[in-house]
Enzyme design. Structure first.
Site, PDB file in Angstrom:
ATOM      1  N   ASP A 176       0.931  55.514  -1.387  1.00  0.00           N
ATOM      2  CA  ASP A 176       1.812  55.967  -2.453  1.00  0.00           C
ATOM      3  C   ASP A 176       0.915  56.287  -3.657  1.00  0.00           C
ATOM      4  OD1 ASP A 176       3.968  56.713  -3.960  1.00  0.00           O
ATOM      5  OD2 ASP A 176       5.175  54.960  -3.509  1.00  0.00           O
TER       6      ASP A 176
HETATM    7  C1  BGC Z   1       6.869  57.313  -5.322  1.00  0.00           C
HETATM    8  C2  BGC Z   1       6.940  58.022  -4.001  1.00  0.00           C
HETATM    9  C3  BGC Z   1       6.694  59.502  -4.190  1.00  0.00           C
HETATM   10  C4  BGC Z   1       5.351  59.685  -4.836  1.00  0.00           C
HETATM   11  C5  BGC Z   1       4.951  61.136  -5.016  1.00  0.00           C
HETATM   12  C6  BGC Z   1       5.611  57.674  -6.089  1.00  0.00           C
HETATM   13  O1  BGC Z   1       5.661  57.198  -7.392  1.00  0.00           O
HETATM   14  O2  BGC Z   1       6.934  55.925  -5.111  1.00  0.00           O
HETATM   15  O3  BGC Z   1       8.182  57.770  -3.396  1.00  0.00           O
HETATM   16  O4  BGC Z   1       6.790  60.161  -2.965  1.00  0.00           O
HETATM   17  O5  BGC Z   1       5.387  59.061  -6.115  1.00  0.00           O
HETATM   18  O6  BGC Z   1       5.666  61.743  -6.014  1.00  0.00           O
END
Ligand code: BGC
Length: 727
Positions: A267
């Site tokens: 993530d």
């Molecule tokens: C979130 C994810 C997301 C990623 C990319 C993160 O902060 O937890 O779910 O896909 O950002 O935007």
């Protein structure tokens, strides 16, 4: 006695794959890998946010994937640099959070789950994919498969709610839909992220291996079996180990046990965040831990590009691990056809096509849940109604969280749509959901004198749910409850529509209205769908995908809990009835809250219709079943009301005695059944006995012999139980 369900099928498949000659793709991957320097390999493992400014990195082969760029021209510029200017010409993978639509916004995933209509969800995902792919996106960070049992957690908006079975079915539907539209999916967040302590985002979790296997893993496994191409690690630490550094999860389970050959991405900076967790001493250490745990691609920590080469030289990461990671990345690029066709047609952007708008409207129609109706709804068309409330005409807010590419000026609000069906007087009352000023409420009250009925649109602004947006109180914000009660005090019929990102605690508001329709932020076409439901052109059929609580203090509360040794009896004494100086044990000592009792406000699977339904003649084909059998469950469903309507029939089971305590109910099947007014249908659900298996005391996936109960009903709290045995 235990009946083992063979687990060797996965191993067998892996074994056969290992023995079979390498297919063309694997040969191409080997060929390319053989030409790559370590620096180029590491470049592939780097995912960066941005657009055209990454051209230089792409030309140097220092970026494998980008996110957050949806301009076809910028995408092509980066792609050109990667394909034409870099030494090996490996195309870039373009990713984006396409969570519930791209341009055409569909209802939030939690709303889509409320439809209990996987076919429609699949269709929506295919349309979202088509729109996103036309802008150059090739991978979406969706579906979110986190089980969410606590509505304080803002990200309940992004998933399918509290039930492992519904979650798995909806996740599978989305993966298939994306694939149909040419978009790869990324199942997230692996794993347990939704169990954040206290419902506070990013918080730690403490889930046992059995809880993971029985509750949190199944949706991931099903989505992977359906062809999900990538997986994202979660931010949380479980029992002290951040998922991004958890080798057991990312290698032992995901690769060795499930045979996943897709790509694993962190993530956003979740590798770097292991420093804040207190699990890594610095970014270099975090990189070592992540890569060795099994991560292939780094989203935005910059650790992989900075330190992997050093770590390989120092012998802390084996180059073979890097090769495996790059193989997983290249495999995805080949599977997506990127090497053959890396560019996007800048003139063919697809958005808001009629079939997209129609599907979005249908999803919004099916996702609305009727929680109360004392006859106020449907409202007769052509009447004079007062439309009020901060969500009546809030095009941006009704799209909900993660609507980066949705455009508010394409949104149809309830106010827009109701004008076609009613003589509308509009007085917003409050200007946004947290508005505490009461001046507007007085105006709305004054305007109500000219109306025959009132519709109040309340709920949450988009910013109040989603990532990092947890709440400790779940009542309507601002003076929204005051607005509702002011409308009730007019004596006119009042219908309330809630548009929110989570199940709110709306008990006090229910008392002040004749009807309540709950619509998780319904997206672009939400207004039209709600207008059709309010005037009876369509009949509500949505069901709650999460338990609705009386108070936030009841969280986490979910229908498929264990029974405890002292379950409530339903006759418990509540706070106001406790005698003064009551004896310590005089209240009976059962599991409940003195102030809010035991049950929720609405159980999982609940939702009314303008019609009514009766279940009868529930039968099983046998009373004793063996491991290989399929249980044939038959019942009659009658539409006893005056509207043609659809009911979501639900089948639940309980395993009465297990080597570990089993939930009081578990959803095993559901179906949307459409009946004309007065019509009866005989319905059959087929349930293979193998689907009663669970991870038992010996951590074996088995069906344990013994007595079970089974219900078929319109929600998780109703129905007469039938018994059967597994021998
Ligand atoms: C979130 C994810 C997301 C990623 C990319 C993160 O902060 O937890 O779910 O896909 O950002 O935007």
């Amino acid at each position: 006695m235990k009946i083992s369900i063979p687990l060797f099928s996965v191993f067998l498949a892996a074994l056969l794959a290992g023995c079979s000659p390498k297919d063309d793709t694997e040969k191409k991957i080997d060929g390319l890998l053989g030409k790559m320097t370590l620096h180029e390999k590491v470049g592939q493992m780097n995912q960066l946010s941005g657009g055209e400014w990454l051209v230089e990195s792409a030309a140097k082969g220092e970026v494998g994937s980008i996110l957050n760029c949806v301009d076809p021209k910028e995408i092509n510029a980066v792609q050109r640099a990667a394909v034409e200017d870099s030494r090996l010409g490996i195309p870039i993978l373009v990713s984006r959070d396409v969570i519930h639509g791209f341009r055409t916004m569909f209802p939030l995933p939690i709303g889509q789950a409320a439809t209990f209509d996987p076919e429609l969800v699949r269709k929506g995902a295919a349309i979202a994919a088509r729109e996103a792919v036309s802008s150059g996106v090739k991978l979406t960070f969706s579906p979110m498969l986190d089980i969410a049992r606590d509505p304080r957690w803002g990200r309940v908006a992004e998933g399918s709610g509290e039930d492992p079975y519904l979650d798995a079915i909806m996740g599978e539907a989305m993966v298939k839909g994306y694939k149909e539209g040419g978009l790869a999916s990324c199942v997230k967040h692996f794993v347990g992220y939704g169990a954040a302590e206290g419902g506070r985002d990013y918080n730690s979790t403490l889930l046992t291996e059995r809880a993971l296997r029985n509750v949190y893993f199944p949706a991931f496994k099903k989505a992977i079996n359906a062809g999900a191409e990538t997986l994202m690690t979660s931010f949380n630490d479980n029992d002290g180990i951040p998922s991004t550094g958890n080798k057991w999860l990312l290698t032992d389970i995901l690769r060795d046990e499930w045979g996943f050959d897709g790509m694993v991405v962190t993530d956003w900076n979740s590798s770097g965040e292991m420093i804040a967790h207190g699990f890594a001493s610095d970014l270099k250490h975090a990189t070592e831990i992540s890569v060795n745990a099994g991560v292939d691609m780094d989203m935005m920590s910059y650790g992989f590009i900075s330190f992997i080469e050093e770590l390989v030289k120092e012998g802390k990461i084996k180059e073979s691990r890097i090769d495996d990671a790059v193989r997983n990345i290249l495999r995805l690029k080949f599977r997506l056809g990127l090497f053959d066709n890396p560019y996007v047609d800048e003139t063919a952007v697809d958005a808001y096509a009629p079939d997209a708008l129609e599907a979005a409207k249908q999803t919004a129609l099916e996702s609305a849940i009727l929680l109360k109706n004392d006859g106020v709804l449907p409202l007769k068309k052509g009447r004079t109604i007062l439309v009020t409330g901060p969500l009546a005409d809030a095009p941006y807010e009704q799209m909900g969280t993660w609507a980066f590419d949705g455009e508010a000026d394409h949104t149809v609000t309830p106010l827009d749509a109701l004008k076609d069906k009613f003589n509308v007087i509009y007085e917003p009352g409050l200007s946004y959901s947290r508005d505490n000023s009461t001046a507007g409420i007085l105006k709305a009250r004054a305007a109500s004198s000219r109306a025959e009925a009132i519709v109040v649109f309340v709920g949450e602004e988009a910013i109040l749910s989603g990532e990092a947006h947890s709440l400790s109180s779940l009542n309507l914000q601002g003076a929204q409850s005051e607005l509702i009660s002011a409308m009730a005090s007019t004596g006119k019929p009042v219908a309330v529509v809630v548009m929110a990102g989570r199940p709110l605690t709306i008990e006090r508001d229910l008392e002040n209205c004749g009807a309540m329709l709950y619509s998780f932020h319904p997206g672009t076409m939400g207004g039209e769908a709600l207008a059709e439901l309010l005037c009876g052109e369509a009949v509500p059929s949505g069901k709650t995908p999460m338990t609705f609580l009386r108070t936030a203090g009841q969280a986490p509360m979910y229908y498929n809990h264990n029974n405890t040794g002292r379950p409530n009896t339903g006759t418990e004494t509540l706070l106001e009835d406790i005698p003064i100086a009551a004896g310590q044990t005089s209240l009976g000592c059962t599991s409940y809250y003195l102030d809010s009792g035991y049950g929720p406000l609405f159980p999982f699977g609940y939702g009314l219709s303008y019609s009514s339904f009766e279940y009868s003649n529930l039968t099983l084909d046998k009373s004793k079943y063996s491991a290989g059998d399929t249980i044939m469950v038959g019942f009659d469903l009658e539409n006893t009301g005056e509207y043609d309507a659809t009911e979501v029939a639900q089948l639940y089971v309980r395993d009465l005695v297990g080597s570990v305590a089993r939930p009081v109910k578990e959803l095993k099947r559901f179906g949307r059944i459409t009946l004309k007014a007065g019509e009866t249908k005989h319905v059959t659900f087929e349930l293979p006995v193998s689907e009663l298996a669970f991870w038992n005391a010996d951590m074996e996936f088995t069906v344990e012999a013994g007595e079970f109960q089974l219900w078929v009903a319109g929600n998780s709290a109703e129905g007469e139980a039938l018994s059967f045995n597994v021998i």
